[in-house]
Write a protein that holds these residues in place. Structure first.
Motif, PDB file in Angstrom:
ATOM      1  N   PRO B 242       0.545  -1.277   0.121  1.00 52.89           N
ATOM      2  CA  PRO B 242       0.015  -0.008   0.160  1.00 52.89           C
ATOM      3  C   PRO B 242       0.856   1.309  -0.070  1.00 52.89           C
ATOM      4  O   PRO B 242       1.860   1.273   0.518  1.00 52.89           O
ATOM      5  N   VAL B 243       0.056   2.212  -0.367  1.00 54.03           N
ATOM      6  CA  VAL B 243       1.121   3.547  -0.519  1.00 54.03           C
ATOM      7  C   VAL B 243       0.183   4.566   0.527  1.00 54.03           C
ATOM      8  O   VAL B 243      -0.843   4.779   0.389  1.00 54.03           O
ATOM      9  N   ALA B 244       0.780   4.817   1.670  1.00 59.39           N
ATOM     10  CA  ALA B 244       0.356   5.604   2.725  1.00 59.39           C
ATOM     11  C   ALA B 244       0.512   7.011   2.463  1.00 59.39           C
ATOM     12  O   ALA B 244       1.558   7.572   1.840  1.00 59.39           O
ATOM     13  N   ASP B 245      -0.481   7.968   2.714  1.00 59.23           N
ATOM     14  CA  ASP B 245      -0.422   9.417   2.210  1.00 59.23           C
ATOM     15  C   ASP B 245      -1.517   9.749   2.798  1.00 59.23           C
ATOM     16  O   ASP B 245      -2.556   9.198   3.589  1.00 59.23           O
ATOM     17  N   THR B 246      -1.489  11.112   2.875  1.00 65.61           N
ATOM     18  CA  THR B 246      -2.931  12.072   3.027  1.00 65.61           C
ATOM     19  C   THR B 246      -3.402  12.385   1.554  1.00 65.61           C
ATOM     20  O   THR B 246      -2.748  12.946   0.880  1.00 65.61           O
ATOM     21  N   TRP B 247      -4.464  11.852   1.350  1.00 64.85           N
ATOM     22  CA  TRP B 247      -5.212  11.624   0.114  1.00 64.85           C
ATOM     23  C   TRP B 247      -6.201  12.777  -0.027  1.00 64.85           C
ATOM     24  O   TRP B 247      -7.116  12.869   0.659  1.00 64.85           O
ATOM     25  N   ALA B 248      -5.913  13.780  -0.698  1.00 63.01           N
ATOM     26  CA  ALA B 248      -6.930  14.994  -1.298  1.00 63.01           C
ATOM     27  C   ALA B 248      -7.665  14.445  -2.236  1.00 63.01           C
ATOM     28  O   ALA B 248      -7.405  13.978  -3.257  1.00 63.01           O
ATOM     29  N   VAL B 249      -9.051  14.800  -1.925  1.00 64.52           N
ATOM     30  CA  VAL B 249     -10.011  14.678  -2.829  1.00 64.52           C
ATOM     31  C   VAL B 249     -10.209  15.618  -3.928  1.00 64.52           C
ATOM     32  O   VAL B 249     -10.616  16.543  -3.658  1.00 64.52           O
ATOM     33  N   LEU B 250      -9.732  15.370  -5.305  1.00 69.67           N
ATOM     34  CA  LEU B 250      -9.782  16.528  -6.214  1.00 69.67           C
ATOM     35  C   LEU B 250     -10.848  16.804  -6.966  1.00 69.67           C
ATOM     36  O   LEU B 250     -11.561  17.723  -7.200  1.00 69.67           O
ATOM     37  N   GLY B 251     -11.593  15.729  -7.194  1.00 71.43           N
ATOM     38  CA  GLY B 251     -12.889  15.876  -8.207  1.00 71.43           C
ATOM     39  C   GLY B 251     -13.675  14.450  -8.152  1.00 71.43           C
ATOM     40  O   GLY B 251     -13.015  13.474  -8.103  1.00 71.43           O
ATOM     41  N   VAL B 252     -14.762  14.651  -8.440  1.00 66.38           N
ATOM     42  CA  VAL B 252     -15.662  13.180  -8.789  1.00 66.38           C
ATOM     43  C   VAL B 252     -16.484  13.626  -9.727  1.00 66.38           C
ATOM     44  O   VAL B 252     -16.987  14.751 -10.027  1.00 66.38           O
ATOM     45  N   ARG B 253     -16.568  12.593 -10.539  1.00 70.18           N
ATOM     46  CA  ARG B 253     -17.357  12.813 -11.821  1.00 70.18           C
ATOM     47  C   ARG B 253     -18.299  11.177 -12.166  1.00 70.18           C
ATOM     48  O   ARG B 253     -17.709  10.432 -12.036  1.00 70.18           O
ATOM     49  N   ASP B 254     -19.488  11.505 -12.299  1.00 71.81           N
ATOM     50  CA  ASP B 254     -20.336  10.454 -12.632  1.00 71.81           C
ATOM     51  C   ASP B 254     -20.585  10.499 -14.010  1.00 71.81           C
ATOM     52  O   ASP B 254     -20.799  11.305 -14.789  1.00 71.81           O
ATOM     53  N   GLU B 255     -20.507   9.159 -14.425  1.00 74.46           N
ATOM     54  CA  GLU B 255     -21.016   8.746 -15.988  1.00 74.46           C
ATOM     55  C   GLU B 255     -22.327   7.777 -15.626  1.00 74.46           C
ATOM     56  O   GLU B 255     -22.081   6.588 -15.109  1.00 74.46           O
ATOM     57  N   ILE B 256     -23.497   8.386 -15.957  1.00 71.80           N
ATOM     58  CA  ILE B 256     -24.656   7.512 -15.939  1.00 71.80           C
ATOM     59  C   ILE B 256     -25.263   6.909 -17.092  1.00 71.80           C
ATOM     60  O   ILE B 256     -25.161   7.553 -18.069  1.00 71.80           O
ATOM     61  N   ASP B 257     -24.821   5.440 -17.031  1.00 69.09           N
ATOM     62  CA  ASP B 257     -25.201   4.742 -18.406  1.00 69.09           C
ATOM     63  C   ASP B 257     -26.448   3.948 -18.039  1.00 69.09           C
ATOM     64  O   ASP B 257     -26.656   3.756 -17.019  1.00 69.09           O
ATOM     65  N   GLU B 258     -26.964   3.462 -19.159  1.00 70.68           N
ATOM     66  CA  GLU B 258     -28.315   2.491 -19.160  1.00 70.68           C
ATOM     67  C   GLU B 258     -27.784   1.113 -18.360  1.00 70.68           C
ATOM     68  O   GLU B 258     -28.553   0.334 -17.509  1.00 70.68           O
ATOM     69  N   GLN B 259     -26.695   0.716 -18.745  1.00 71.01           N
ATOM     70  CA  GLN B 259     -26.111  -0.610 -18.188  1.00 71.01           C
ATOM     71  C   GLN B 259     -25.254  -0.350 -16.833  1.00 71.01           C
ATOM     72  O   GLN B 259     -25.580  -1.029 -15.896  1.00 71.01           O
ATOM     73  N   LEU B 260     -24.309   0.546 -16.712  1.00 72.57           N
ATOM     74  CA  LEU B 260     -23.721   0.892 -15.524  1.00 72.57           C
ATOM     75  C   LEU B 260     -23.383   2.187 -15.344  1.00 72.57           C
ATOM     76  O   LEU B 260     -22.884   2.829 -16.093  1.00 72.57           O
ATOM     77  N   SER B 261     -23.653   2.570 -14.132  1.00 76.51           N
ATOM     78  CA  SER B 261     -23.177   3.896 -13.931  1.00 76.51           C
ATOM     79  C   SER B 261     -21.701   3.717 -13.091  1.00 76.51           C
ATOM     80  O   SER B 261     -21.415   2.914 -12.389  1.00 76.51           O
ATOM     81  N   THR B 262     -20.880   4.747 -13.454  1.00 73.76           N
ATOM     82  CA  THR B 262     -19.391   4.806 -13.147  1.00 73.76           C
ATOM     83  C   THR B 262     -19.416   6.075 -12.292  1.00 73.76           C
ATOM     84  O   THR B 262     -19.616   7.347 -12.926  1.00 73.76           O
ATOM     85  N   ARG B 263     -18.496   6.045 -11.172  1.00 69.55           N
ATOM     86  CA  ARG B 263     -18.099   7.376 -10.733  1.00 69.55           C
ATOM     87  C   ARG B 263     -16.515   7.278 -10.337  1.00 69.55           C
ATOM     88  O   ARG B 263     -16.292   6.281  -9.751  1.00 69.55           O
ATOM     89  N   ARG B 264     -16.079   8.243 -10.773  1.00 65.78           N
ATOM     90  CA  ARG B 264     -14.501   8.165 -10.518  1.00 65.78           C
ATOM     91  C   ARG B 264     -14.295   9.363  -9.689  1.00 65.78           C
ATOM     92  O   ARG B 264     -14.920  10.470  -9.726  1.00 65.78           O
ATOM     93  N   ALA B 265     -13.558   8.838  -8.619  1.00 61.56           N
ATOM     94  CA  ALA B 265     -13.001   9.878  -7.837  1.00 61.56           C
ATOM     95  C   ALA B 265     -11.601   9.968  -7.693  1.00 61.56           C
ATOM     96  O   ALA B 265     -10.889   9.075  -7.600  1.00 61.56           O
ATOM     97  N   TRP B 266     -11.147  11.236  -8.159  1.00 63.17           N
ATOM     98  CA  TRP B 266      -9.657  11.426  -8.232  1.00 63.17           C
ATOM     99  C   TRP B 266      -8.984  12.194  -7.121  1.00 63.17           C
ATOM    100  O   TRP B 266      -9.544  13.039  -6.334  1.00 63.17           O
ATOM    101  N   LEU B 267      -8.057  11.389  -6.732  1.00 63.49           N
ATOM    102  CA  LEU B 267      -7.347  11.760  -5.477  1.00 63.49           C
ATOM    103  C   LEU B 267      -5.871  12.275  -5.778  1.00 63.49           C
ATOM    104  O   LEU B 267      -5.348  11.857  -6.669  1.00 63.49           O
TER     105      LEU B 267
END
Lengths: 502, 416
Positions: B242-267
């Motif tokens: 594992p990589v230990a650090d203090t992880w800053a949450v920079l942005g979140v983006r959702d892609e809503i799709d008929e089959q599968l919705s995805t949420r990307r959280a950028w740290l």
């Protein structure tokens, strides 16, 4: 991709691309299609990784510093929630409530966060009533944005009142109206001269639009052109001229109308003697009297109403001198309507207040369907404090009839939030209506208005009302109307609390 | 745990209507038996159509409410958290019903961490590799056929040829390659032939890379496998260092799709400077649970999926949420990072950029050096938030420009 990038790669990359486009069957390459694809990957990737920043993009001018204090964070979050386009269930009433809540937020004297301004500006474009509050809550940032996008320019001023230096008759009509308004403000005489030079060559729509600007700096010297416009072949131009002439109490037009009116309505000691016109001649029609009565109205009574509606109210002195006298029952209604229309048309608040009271006290059986429209027009002329006072009186007198006769319009025009006497009257009226068994839909109009207009402190009084109602009949469908009302009030209570935090 | 801001709480709401409903619920009426404790539990009862019991485990966060709503979290849970964030919920001892749920959660977590790892049958792995190889060999033939006949025609061929080829790759258990073939369709209609030709070349590179994976360095082989669509098991990822650090949450983006919705959280790690992408998925009609609030940070350990330009990661351990102040870079350096990422993983199509001191215009981000990057669309909200002044922005940089997800202006975090 810039030409510089291309030259770095030499002709090779363009050769790869064109060979792939045309096909190796027609343009063979060493190593065949596989080798071409390998080259495409290597070259294309190099281009992709070597992408450069653009240079020379102009920096925008920064928005000026703000003077209005920014809204606290919680309030900003609430506004964002109000603006969110996702709807639970798109009931029109809901959308209206939301709009009024946005208006209340904007009117609280705090500044909206920048990122919400594009949506607010779009909203203000569709809903004019938001604009005054938005102009304040949007701060400098909103004006800075409005300059950058045509759709938002309305924020910079409703009309573009700048004078055109050359060729004023060639500009688009909106600009010409703005120009003429500006000149009217500075020098009404010059504006009139300017319009006279092109009057005969203007289209009817333009004549009407340009003539309308004469309400600025209107005086007796404008009478000639207005009288001329009375003979205009097009009705829309004549209507503008008639409205303006009626505002000139000492014009020849006003005199003509006064002579006609005095011929029909004479104060004779303690009673009023009414003799409606026997005919509607050409000169009366020229002065705006419509010859044909609407269905259900007597011909002569109609002419009388039309004459009274266009006669300067100053002709009668104070309202009491005419209305406190004994009037033949046959003519009471005609007089009230004619004088009522005159009060509305001439923006006369003194007469409007008297006419509202008279029209209200008239038994509903003798009312015409358009009386409601007349009342609504009169409400708009009433001074703000009188509106609230009259609305409270109406709600106290007969809540059942008030909702049936469209008190909603009057309530809409009252200042927000409602002054205490009106608020109390409204809560009491709700109680009376509920106890009297009014249906849920009859309550709906009043509760929808009350939600966004009652002072938030009234929520306690409503709690008691709800509890008695729930105690009697827990499944009463009208409970939900009261609940909706208290929900909106609670929402506003929290919103105001957030907006006034430091 | 420090109190969250109302924005942080509302970011958890599965959709705007739940957020708004929660805001109107958060008034004082209807709430009883509220409290929160050291174990990061917040609980309360809310009277609506019935009386519901709500418990929230802040460390997850995880939610439980007895209401019939299928949204997670429901309006009651968000409403409760709004009240907590507003300091209207006082510390207390949890009632039995809240305590029981928290205890059950703790027990489940303990069980999970001690569960024996699943074993994989090597035969299954080999069989699947064969299937993929066959699928990719067919893709290679299709690619060379296209180039032999000329790819100019693809621009007007519509989606059908791509969909057909993609479907075959899905059958051959190479969903990653299938997605890249579908991406070809966008390149074909983009009107930029260079882009189409590059993408075709990159697909061929993927095929050849996979067939020669045994000769590649381990990280690159892992990247190739991941791009082809061979999944790495979660437990295998969590087993890496594992990589230990203090992880800053920079942005979140959702892609809503008929089959599968995805949420990307950028740290981004504050000390290591490493970017990380944590993805979560939800099936049709299911809400994405919001774990990450832009503008916050947490100390913790991430395990990265193996690869030559490691980006995607899983959260192994997560400490208490803190505020985060990540440092950005200039445009020049961001482009250098993009080039480095491409050097590691040539199939990279978006890369996180955290830019400092950029002025957003309708079309570009301009930094202090005068360098500019194009923006996707006309992001008026960003322009309006910044007001022509320099600010810090976070976004996804891709082939057509930057899509800004978060901006830091006037001391505020603005989620766009």
């Amino acid at each position: 991709m810039s030409s510089e990038d291309r030259s770095l790669q030499g002709p090779q990359w363009t050769d790869v691309v064109s060979a792939a486009l045309v096909g190796t069957d027609r343009r063979p390459v060493p190593g065949g299609p596989g080798a071409l694809l390998d080259a495409a990957a290597a070259q294309g990737l190099r281009m992709r990784a070597g992408v450069r920043a653009e240079a020379g993009v102009a920096l925008p001018e920064a928005a000026p510093e703000e003077t209005v204090p920014a809204a606290p964070r919680a309030a900003a979050v609430r506004l964002a929630g109000l603006l969110d386009p996702v709807r639970v269930a798109g009931a029109a009433r809901n959308a209206e409530t939301r709009l009024e809540l946005v208006d209340e937020w904007l009117g609280a004297g705090r500044r909206a966060p920048g990122e919400l301004l594009p949506e607010l500006l779009d909203l203000g474009r569709r809903h004019r009533q938001l604009r005054p509050a938005l102009a304040k809550a949007g701060g400098e940032r909103a004006r800075w944005l409005a300059v950058q996008r045509d759709e938002w320019r309305y924020l910079l001023g409703e009309t573009d009142e700048r004078e055109i230096v050359k060729g004023w008759d060639l500009a688009p009509i909106g600009r010409r109206v703005g120009h003429l308004s500006a000149v009217r403000r500075r020098d009404p005489h010059l504006a009139r001269m300017q319009l006279t030079t092109t009057w005969d060559s203007e289209t009817a729509e333009d004549r009407a639009a340009l003539l309308k600007t004469f309400h600025i700096g209107l005086s007796r010297v404008d009478e000639d052109i207005l009288e001329r416009a009375l003979d205009d072949p097009r009705r829309e131009v004549r209507v503008v001229a008639l409205d303006l002439l009626a505002r000139l109490p000492d014009s020849a037009y006003a005199l003509r109308m006064a002579v006609r009116a005095r011929g029909c309505v004479r104060v004779d000691g303690a009673r009023v003697d009414v003799r409606p016109p026997a005919q509607c001649d050409r000169s009366m029609q020229r002065d705006g009297v419509t010859a044909r009565a609407p269905a259900g109205t007597g011909q002569r009574a109609w002419w009388l109403e039309e004459v009274l509606a266009r006669t300067p109210l100053g002709t009668w002195g104070r309202p009491e001198t005419l209305l406190d006298k004994a009037i033949d029952d046959e003519w009471t209604g005609v007089l009230r309507r004619g004088l009522g229309r005159a009060a509305a048309g001439q923006d006369n608040s003194e007469w409007a207040a008297v006419m509202v009271d008279r029209l209200w006290s008239e038994p509903s059986t003798s009312q015409r369907p358009d009386d409601r429209l007349l009342l609504e027009a009169l409400y708009e002329v009433l001074p703000v404090d009188l509106r609230a006072e009259r609305a409270a009186a109406v709600l106290r007198r007969d809540p059942g009839r008030a909702t049936a006769a469209g008190v909603e319009r009057l309530l809409e025009l009252c200042p927000r939030p409602w002054p205490r006497p009106l608020a109390e009257a409204a809560v009491d009226a709700l109680g009376v209506l509920i106890r009297g068994g009014a249906s849920a839909w009859r309550l709906a109009g009043l509760t929808a208005l009350a939600g966004t207009r009652l002072p938030v402190s009234t929520v306690d009084g409503l709690g008691a009302l709800r509890d008695t109602l729930a105690g009697h009949r827990p499944d009463d469908p009208r409970l939900s109307a009261v609940d909706h009302l208290t929900d909106v009030l609670r929402f506003r209570y929290r919103m105001n609390e957030e907006l006034t935090r430091d | 745990m420090p109190r969250w801001s109302p924005e942080q709480v509302l970011a958890l709401a599965p959709d705007a209507s739940a957020g708004r409903a929660a805001q109107s619920l958060a008034g004082d009426s209807g709430w009883s038996d509220e409290g929160w404790d050291e174990a990061d539990a917040v609980w309360g009862r809310c009277r609506g159509r019935g009386t519901y019991q709500i418990v929230v485990d802040l460390s997850g966060p995880a939610f439980r409410c007895t209401c019939p709503s299928r949204k997670v979290p429901c309006k009651h849970a968000v409403g409760l958290l709004l009240r907590w964030s507003d300091a209207r919920v006082k510390p207390d001892l949890p009632p039995q019903w809240a305590d029981a749920w928290m205890a059950a959660r703790a027990a489940r977590a303990a069980r999970r961490s001690t569960a024996a790892p699943r074993t994989v049958n090597p035969k299954t792995v080999a069989k699947r590799a064969e299937q993929v190889e066959a699928g990719l060999a067919e893709l290679d033939r299709w690619l060379t056929d296209q180039v032999r006949a000329g790819v100019a025609g693809l621009a007007t061929a519509g989606y059908e040829p791509f969909d057909l080829q993609a479907a075959r790759l899905v059958d051959a258990k190479a969903p990653g390659a299938a997605a890249m073939v579908r991406r070809l369709a966008a390149a074909a209609v983009s009107g930029v032939p260079e882009r189409l030709v590059t993408e075709l070349g990159l697909l061929r590179l993927l095929v050849r890379g996979f067939l020669r994976r045994a000769e590649l360095p381990a990280e690159l082989a892992a990247t190739v496998a991941a791009r082809v669509g061979i999944q790495v098991r979660t437990e295998d990822v969590l087993a890496t260092a594992p990589v230990a650090d203090t992880w800053a949450v920079l942005g979140v983006r959702d892609e809503i799709d008929e089959q599968l919705s995805t949420r990307r959280a950028w740290l981004r790690g504050n000390a290591t400077g490493r970017p990380a992408l944590v993805m979560s998925f939800a099936g049709p009609g299911q809400p994405l649970v919001g774990d990450f609030v832009p503008g916050t940070a947490f100390p913790g350990e991430l395990c990265f999926y193996p690869g030559a330009a490691p980006l995607r990661a899983l959260v192994k351990t997560r400490g208490e949420q803190t505020g985060g102040k990540p440092e950005g870079v200039g445009i020049q350096q961001a482009l250098d990072e993009w080039a480095t990422a491409l050097a590691g993983d040539p199939w990279t199509d978006r890369w996180p950029v955290l830019l400092d001191g950029v002025v957003p215009t309708r079309t570009h981000l301009i930094d202090a050096a005068g360098d500019a990057l194009p923006l996707l669309g006309e992001p008026w909200d960003l322009v309006a938030a910044a007001g022509g002044r320099p600010c810090r922005v976070f976004g996804e940089y891709g082939l057509s420009g930057v899509r800004v997800l978060t901006a830091w202006v006037e001391g505020r975090v603005v989620v766009l």
